[in-house]
Design a protein around this motif. Structure first.
Motif, PDB file in Angstrom:
ATOM      1  N   CYS A  65       0.852  -1.192   0.000  1.00  0.00           N
ATOM      2  CA  CYS A  65       0.000   0.000   0.000  1.00  0.00           C
ATOM      3  C   CYS A  65       0.887   1.242   0.000  1.00  0.00           C
ATOM      4  O   CYS A  65       1.854   1.324   0.765  1.00  0.00           O
ATOM      5  CB  CYS A  65      -0.909   0.008   1.220  1.00  0.00           C
ATOM      6  N   GLY A  69       0.942   5.783  -0.744  1.00  0.00           N
ATOM      7  CA  GLY A  69       0.216   7.036  -0.921  1.00  0.00           C
ATOM      8  C   GLY A  69       0.990   8.167  -0.261  1.00  0.00           C
ATOM      9  O   GLY A  69       1.786   7.923   0.644  1.00  0.00           O
ATOM     10  N   SER A  95      -3.402  10.655   2.005  1.00  0.00           N
ATOM     11  CA  SER A  95      -3.607   9.346   1.380  1.00  0.00           C
ATOM     12  C   SER A  95      -2.594   8.334   1.897  1.00  0.00           C
ATOM     13  O   SER A  95      -2.886   7.141   2.002  1.00  0.00           O
ATOM     14  CB  SER A  95      -3.480   9.457  -0.143  1.00  0.00           C
ATOM     15  N   ALA A 111      -3.352   4.825   3.572  1.00  0.00           N
ATOM     16  CA  ALA A 111      -2.708   3.614   3.044  1.00  0.00           C
ATOM     17  C   ALA A 111      -2.063   2.805   4.164  1.00  0.00           C
ATOM     18  O   ALA A 111      -2.102   1.569   4.158  1.00  0.00           O
ATOM     19  CB  ALA A 111      -1.670   3.987   1.990  1.00  0.00           C
ATOM     20  N   LEU A 168      -2.857   4.911  -3.566  1.00  0.00           N
ATOM     21  CA  LEU A 168      -3.934   5.846  -3.253  1.00  0.00           C
ATOM     22  C   LEU A 168      -3.516   7.262  -3.614  1.00  0.00           C
ATOM     23  O   LEU A 168      -2.446   7.729  -3.215  1.00  0.00           O
ATOM     24  CB  LEU A 168      -4.278   5.799  -1.757  1.00  0.00           C
ATOM     25  N   TYR A 184      -6.095  10.818  -4.389  1.00  0.00           N
ATOM     26  CA  TYR A 184      -7.424  11.296  -4.784  1.00  0.00           C
ATOM     27  C   TYR A 184      -7.376  12.009  -6.133  1.00  0.00           C
ATOM     28  O   TYR A 184      -8.256  11.854  -6.959  1.00  0.00           O
ATOM     29  CB  TYR A 184      -8.004  12.214  -3.716  1.00  0.00           C
ATOM     30  N   THR A 215      -5.505   0.823  -7.989  1.00  0.00           N
ATOM     31  CA  THR A 215      -5.477   2.225  -7.564  1.00  0.00           C
ATOM     32  C   THR A 215      -6.829   2.658  -7.016  1.00  0.00           C
ATOM     33  O   THR A 215      -7.872   2.122  -7.391  1.00  0.00           O
ATOM     34  CB  THR A 215      -5.088   3.170  -8.723  1.00  0.00           C
ATOM     35  N   MET A 216      -6.761   3.628  -6.101  1.00  0.00           N
ATOM     36  CA  MET A 216      -7.958   4.318  -5.618  1.00  0.00           C
ATOM     37  C   MET A 216      -7.770   5.790  -5.917  1.00  0.00           C
ATOM     38  O   MET A 216      -6.814   6.407  -5.418  1.00  0.00           O
ATOM     39  CB  MET A 216      -8.119   4.146  -4.101  1.00  0.00           C
ATOM     40  N   THR A 217      -8.642   6.360  -6.719  1.00  0.00           N
ATOM     41  CA  THR A 217      -8.577   7.797  -7.001  1.00  0.00           C
ATOM     42  C   THR A 217      -9.995   8.359  -7.040  1.00  0.00           C
ATOM     43  O   THR A 217     -10.971   7.619  -7.141  1.00  0.00           O
ATOM     44  CB  THR A 217      -7.887   8.120  -8.348  1.00  0.00           C
ATOM     45  N   THR A 235     -10.955  11.144   2.269  1.00  0.00           N
ATOM     46  CA  THR A 235     -10.144  10.193   3.047  1.00  0.00           C
ATOM     47  C   THR A 235     -11.039   9.180   3.766  1.00  0.00           C
ATOM     48  O   THR A 235     -10.666   8.009   3.908  1.00  0.00           O
ATOM     49  CB  THR A 235      -9.254  10.923   4.065  1.00  0.00           C
ATOM     50  N   SER A 280     -11.859   6.630   1.189  1.00  0.00           N
ATOM     51  CA  SER A 280     -10.698   5.761   0.946  1.00  0.00           C
ATOM     52  C   SER A 280     -10.568   4.720   2.053  1.00  0.00           C
ATOM     53  O   SER A 280     -10.307   3.541   1.797  1.00  0.00           O
ATOM     54  CB  SER A 280      -9.415   6.598   0.878  1.00  0.00           C
TER      55      SER A 280
END
Length: 339
Positions: A63, A65, A69, A73, A112, A114, A137-139, A173, A176
């Motif tokens: 993980c 970020g 982020s 993570a 991660l 955003y 990915t997380m965005t 956040t 996330s």
């Protein structure tokens, strides 16, 4: 004179502002709740794909970020690791200066950002691609560079941040974090992860103590067990109780099998009879013949429950042949933090 924008220090002014504080707090909950509902509504095949890839992987979930982020993570990595999915956090800035060596080709990278445009993460992509790592990915921007480069992209975009300036990451956040929890729980269920598994990764926690600590870990054994033979006198039993300091003594036969128990409570009841001669009275006449006991393979928490239910402060531990193999009292459980 107060500086504009600061919290008033005057008690009267602070009291007058209290309702506004509460209203502001409630608004944050409302805004973030709407954000979570929006993200939950978009959970689809991409989420399932991400879970399946992690489940199939032979390596760990790395993980990463930056900034807020990065903090999220770290938490996601910790939650995954404690629920059966090996994971760790890697700082993207440090990764570019050597820490990327922690990542093997069997690992999956969960990044991660955003905005989806964090330079420190984008800089790592060529190296990860050369190594063949799967990239999740997380965005909050499906059209961002990081989203486009991902093998699987999880959309965590929220309608608005709870921050009234729309600057501080708040709703985003929270979304996330929730997405990370969703991954961890879905994987936990898919693996058949149990409370016993959880306890093994939390040996120092309360659950670990309840599920992993056995009677044998806390009981007194060997020469520390208070015990006297069946032909001992009450006086000899009292000396044994005084030496071992557990507030009791077992009465055993020649093979070490339990015949009875004599406790501090029994002593008080016995001394109520003025005709008792502690030197001449056989312990067999005043002992409890069917005391409460517990098996040697039991958990310590079972001993605590038994003591509470039967309103007693000590227990003898027996093996399958009713031989006395241990003794413990409530203070032993307190020291082990079982109760």
């Amino acid at each position: 004179m107060a500086i504009p924008g600061t919290i008033p220090t005057d008690p009267t002014a602070a009291a007058a502002a209290a309702p506004a504080f509460a209203a502001s707090g409630r608004r944050v909950f409302e805004v973030e709740a709407r954000g979570l509902h929006a993200v939950a509504a978009r959970l689809d095949g991409a989420f399932s794909d991400a879970c399946a890839r992690i489940l199939r992987a032979s390596g760990r979930v790395v993980c990463t970020g930056m900034g807020k982020s990065g903090h999220v993570a770290r938490k996601i990595a910790a939650t995954l690791a404690s629920t059966g999915t090996p994971a760790f956090y890697m700082h993207p800035g440090e990764a570019g200066h050597g820490d990327l060596g922690m990542v093997t080709d069997a690992d999956i990278v969960l990044a991660l950002s955003y905005s989806g445009e964090s330079d420190e993460i984008l800089m790592l992509l060529p190296a990860l691609r050369r190594q063949g790592n799967v990239l999740l990915t997380m965005t909050g921007r499906p059209g961002s560079t990081l989203a486009r480069e991902a093998d699987v992209h999880l959309d965590i975009s929220v309608p608005e941040e709870a921050c009234p300036l729309h600057l501080a990451p708040t709703s985003s956040t929270t979304a996330s974090m929730a997405m990370g929890d969703a991954l961890a729980v879905a994987l936990l269920e898919a693996r058949g992860f149990t409370a016993d598994d959880f306890a093994r990764s939390h040996p120092a926690g309360a659950l670990g103590r309840r599920l992993l600590l056995h009677i044998g870990d806390v009981m007194h054994a060997g020469d520390d067990i208070p015990r006297v033979p069946a032909d001992a006198s009450l006086g000899e039993a009292l000396l044994e109780m005084s030496r071992k300091r557990l507030g009791m003594t077992a009465v055993v036969d020649e093979a070490g099998r339990l015949l009875g128990l004599f406790t501090d409570g029994d002593l008080r009841r016995t001394l109520g009879d003025r005709s008792v001669d502690v030197h001449a009275t056989p312990i067999g006449e005043v002992m409890t013949r069917e005391p409460v006991t517990i098996g040697s393979d039991a958990l310590a928490v079972e001993a605590a429950r038994l003591m509470e239910t039967r309103k007693i402060n000590a227990l003898l531990v027996l093996d399958a042949d009713r031989r006395v193999v241990g003794a413990l009292n409530v203070h032993d459980l307190l020291r082990a933090r079982v109760v």
